[in-house]
Enzyme design. Structure first.
Site, mmCIF file in Angstrom:
data_model
loop_
_atom_site.group_PDB
_atom_site.id
_atom_site.type_symbol
_atom_site.label_atom_id
_atom_site.label_comp_id
_atom_site.label_asym_id
_atom_site.label_seq_id
_atom_site.Cartn_x
_atom_site.Cartn_y
_atom_site.Cartn_z
ATOM 1 C CD GLU A 203 17.336 2.064 9.173
ATOM 2 O OE1 GLU A 203 16.970 1.122 9.485
ATOM 3 O OE2 GLU A 203 18.603 2.538 8.982
ATOM 4 C CG ASP B 234 10.565 -5.936 9.549
ATOM 5 O OD1 ASP B 234 10.232 -4.878 10.045
ATOM 6 O OD2 ASP B 234 9.758 -6.831 9.051
ATOM 7 N N GLY C 73 6.641 10.452 5.729
ATOM 8 C CA GLY C 73 7.867 10.043 6.769
ATOM 9 C C GLY C 73 7.217 8.836 7.614
ATOM 10 C CD GLU D 88 6.788 8.774 18.780
ATOM 11 O OE1 GLU D 88 7.682 8.698 18.243
ATOM 12 O OE2 GLU D 88 6.869 9.567 19.899
ATOM 13 N N GLY E 8 17.258 -3.318 9.138
ATOM 14 C CA GLY E 8 17.794 -2.011 9.424
ATOM 15 C C GLY E 8 17.438 -1.461 10.911
ATOM 16 N NE ARG F 108 34.365 17.783 39.284
ATOM 17 C CZ ARG F 108 34.787 18.969 39.219
ATOM 18 N NH1 ARG F 108 36.105 19.280 38.792
ATOM 19 N NH2 ARG F 108 33.901 19.842 39.645
HETATM 20 N N1 CAA Z 1 7.279 -7.096 6.115
HETATM 21 C C1 CAA Z 1 6.554 -7.258 5.426
HETATM 22 N N2 CAA Z 1 5.386 -6.875 4.776
HETATM 23 C C2 CAA Z 1 5.106 -5.572 5.635
HETATM 24 C C3 CAA Z 1 5.397 -5.009 6.951
HETATM 25 C C4 CAA Z 1 6.824 -6.032 7.228
HETATM 26 N N3 CAA Z 1 7.502 -5.477 8.342
HETATM 27 N N4 CAA Z 1 5.044 -4.220 7.438
HETATM 28 C C5 CAA Z 1 3.788 -3.946 6.545
HETATM 29 N N5 CAA Z 1 4.004 -4.871 5.638
HETATM 30 C C6 CAA Z 1 2.676 -5.098 4.425
HETATM 31 C C7 CAA Z 1 1.531 -5.189 5.143
HETATM 32 O O1 CAA Z 1 1.270 -6.685 5.275
HETATM 33 C C8 CAA Z 1 0.771 -4.786 4.031
HETATM 34 O O2 CAA Z 1 0.420 -5.736 3.079
HETATM 35 P P1 CAA Z 1 -1.174 -6.253 2.793
HETATM 36 O O3 CAA Z 1 -2.043 -5.197 2.538
HETATM 37 O O4 CAA Z 1 -0.917 -7.161 1.605
HETATM 38 O O5 CAA Z 1 -1.437 -7.114 4.173
HETATM 39 C C9 CAA Z 1 1.446 -3.381 3.645
HETATM 40 O O6 CAA Z 1 2.645 -3.950 3.686
HETATM 41 C C10 CAA Z 1 0.827 -2.186 4.202
HETATM 42 O O7 CAA Z 1 1.017 -2.310 5.527
HETATM 43 P P2 CAA Z 1 0.436 -1.463 6.688
HETATM 44 O O8 CAA Z 1 -0.987 -1.457 6.471
HETATM 45 O O9 CAA Z 1 0.771 -1.900 8.042
HETATM 46 O O10 CAA Z 1 1.142 -0.122 6.293
HETATM 47 P P3 CAA Z 1 0.640 1.447 7.056
HETATM 48 O O11 CAA Z 1 0.693 2.481 5.837
HETATM 49 O O12 CAA Z 1 -0.327 1.177 8.084
HETATM 50 O O13 CAA Z 1 2.412 1.817 7.498
HETATM 51 C C11 CAA Z 1 4.132 1.537 9.173
HETATM 52 C C12 CAA Z 1 2.753 0.748 8.472
HETATM 53 C C13 CAA Z 1 4.656 0.472 10.095
HETATM 54 C C14 CAA Z 1 3.435 2.912 9.805
HETATM 55 C C15 CAA Z 1 5.091 2.059 8.043
HETATM 56 O O14 CAA Z 1 4.600 3.087 7.334
HETATM 57 C C16 CAA Z 1 6.323 2.545 8.691
HETATM 58 O O15 CAA Z 1 7.166 1.574 9.298
HETATM 59 N N6 CAA Z 1 6.703 3.834 8.832
HETATM 60 C C17 CAA Z 1 7.795 4.261 9.029
HETATM 61 C C18 CAA Z 1 8.614 4.240 7.733
HETATM 62 C C19 CAA Z 1 10.257 4.361 8.026
HETATM 63 O O16 CAA Z 1 10.660 3.529 9.079
HETATM 64 N N7 CAA Z 1 10.765 5.216 7.621
HETATM 65 C C20 CAA Z 1 12.327 5.250 7.676
HETATM 66 C C21 CAA Z 1 12.982 5.752 6.428
HETATM 67 S S1 CAA Z 1 14.494 5.145 6.321
HETATM 68 C C22 CAA Z 1 15.762 5.563 7.276
HETATM 69 O O17 CAA Z 1 15.428 6.552 8.151
HETATM 70 C C23 CAA Z 1 17.105 5.436 6.601
HETATM 71 C C24 CAA Z 1 18.077 6.247 7.465
HETATM 72 O O18 CAA Z 1 18.021 7.358 6.944
HETATM 73 C C25 CAA Z 1 18.861 5.916 8.321
#
Ligand code: CAA
Length: 380
Positions: free
Chosen positions: A363, A240, A131, A367, A242, A268
């Site tokens: 999205e 980003d 998640g 947190e 989204g 009211r």
């Molecule tokens: N843009 C480009 N690259 C990115 C990035 C971004 N915004 N964020 C991270 N990266 C890259 C990093 O640079 C890194 O690459 P390098 O190792 O080459 O530097 C790689 O991705 C891994 O990044 P992190 O080490 O930061 O990854 P993490 O495992 O610590 O996770 C997190 C970071 C921010 C917690 C991420 O996992 C996250 O955003 N989690 C939430 C997921 C989410 O939003 N899910 C939504 C599901 S879809 C939905 O909800 C749709 C719907 O139904 C409406």
């Protein structure tokens, strides 16, 4: 930052407002109650260009900017937050991803119809154990000649029931963590791919949320979006954008809560006066309006940064964090202003409250948004 909207921006906002009032308003409560997907309205949103707002005209899109998208999303969400999330997922999470990373063939096969609203898209990143920890992908994609064989489960997938094309993330090499994730465009008819369960929800009930199952589902290698191992970056960058859409959705819910509260408090009466004359109500309305305007400016600022080609990861996170909090607080205050009536299905504010909560969760939870913002501060 100066937000002088252009004539075109105002025209888009007015078109979205008119559409929402004429096509969504009358049926929104009933569709929410019946968990009914707004199929006809989604088709019409496509005809208006609202399903692929930022897609170039050459690929069937409206070729508008992100500010226009925010303005349209707020208007749609003000009336129907379910329709708004359907629109947002298709625009931000599917069309934008294909537009940025898709091959010419993928754009012709998928983007043109997705942007025109004749196909619907979904985005499948989340899993039972992935998640917030999105890179912990357990769904696998094993290369076999010209295909990839997908196995695993996705959950909480918005649009999953009605989608014709799903952008699916899967591990092509689990040992590489985030760098071992790849993205695939999976068509609905793919053997081995199925909808496993439709969820029953607190809010946004007229949009569908499902889990998806992949059992030896063969996807052509030509449907891989981007390079092998690029999937996590594609997911993060797509999210980003989204998050700006969801911030706009939250703004719509908050604005609807405010407008309903203003109207009701003037009608009211209590203690022989309209309740709007009491400071207890006035202060609530003033706080709501101020917080909504602050969240709106953050959202427009993130959109303007995206349009200017600047980094907007943190700006989008701030916008979503602030707007979702504002949506929850405003809708909660609206229910309080309506008193006992606010708790009844006869009035719209209980739906606003139920719809608002998800904006703090999907999205990226609030947190996760704080984590994105804090990491940037500490990296600087
Ligand atoms: N843009 C480009 N690259 C990115 C990035 C971004 N915004 N964020 C991270 N990266 C890259 C990093 O640079 C890194 O690459 P390098 O190792 O080459 O530097 C790689 O991705 C891994 O990044 P992190 O080490 O930061 O990854 P993490 O495992 O610590 O996770 C997190 C970071 C921010 C917690 C991420 O996992 C996250 O955003 N989690 C939430 C997921 C989410 O939003 N899910 C939504 C599901 S879809 C939905 O909800 C749709 C719907 O139904 C409406």
């Amino acid at each position: 930052m100066n937000f002088q909207f252009t004539e075109e921006h105002l025209m888009i906002r007015d078109t979205a407002r008119k559409f929402a009032e004429e096509e969504l308003a009358a049926s929104a409560a009933e569709r929410d109650e019946k968990e009914e997907f707004p199929g006809e309205a989604v088709k019409k949103l496509g005809e208006l260009g609202f399903m692929g707002m930022m897609v170039p005209a050459a690929y069937g899109g409206a070729e508008l900017d992100t500010v226009s998208y925010v303005l349209a999303m707020e208007e749609i969400a003000k009336v129907d937050a379910s329709a708004a999330v359907i629109m947002s997922v298709n625009n931000s999470l599917v069309c934008d991803g294909i537009n940025e990373w898709g091959t010419e063939d993928q754009k012709q096969r998928f983007l043109v119809s997705l942007a025109g609203g004749t196909l619907l898209g979904a985005f499948a990143l989340s899993e039972p154990e992935a998640g917030s920890d999105a890179s912990n992908q357990r769904t696998t994609a094993a290369r076999d000649g010209d295909t990839y064989v997908l196995n695993g489960t996705k959950n909480f997938i918005t649009n999953g029931l009605h989608a014709n094309v799903v952008l699916v993330f899967a591990a092509t090499d689990r040992s590489k963590g985030p760098h071992g994730v790849s993205a695939f465009l999976v068509e609905k008819e793919t053997p081995g791919f199925s909808v496993a369960k439709k969820e029953r929800k607190l809010g946004i009930r007229s949009s569908d949320t499902v889990s998806l199952a992949f059992e030896d589902a063969r996807v052509p290698a030509a449907n891989r979006l981007g390079e092998e191992g690029q999937g996590f970056r594609i997911a993060m960058k797509t999210l980003d954008g989204g998050r700006i859409g969801i911030a706009a959705q939250a703004l719509g819910i908050a604005q609807a809560s405010l407008e309903a509260s203003v109207l009701y408090s003037k009608q009211r009466k209590a203690f022989e006066h309209p309740i709007a004359e009491f400071q207890a109500i006035q202060f609530k309305l003033a706080d709501m309006a101020t917080e909504i305007e602050a969240a709106r400016l953050l959202t427009l600022s993130a959109a303007a940064k995206k349009d200017a080609g600047q980094r907007y990861t943190e700006a989008a996170a701030m916008a979503k964090l602030a707007a979702s909090k504002t949506a929850v607080k405003s809708s909660l205050d609206a229910v309080q202003i309506y008193g006992g009536y606010g708790y009844l299905k006869d009035f719209p504010v209980e739906r606003y409250l139920r719809d608002s909560k998800i904006t703090e969760i999907y999205e990226g939870t609030s947190e996760v948004q704080r984590l994105v913002i804090a990491r940037a501060l500490l990296r600087a």
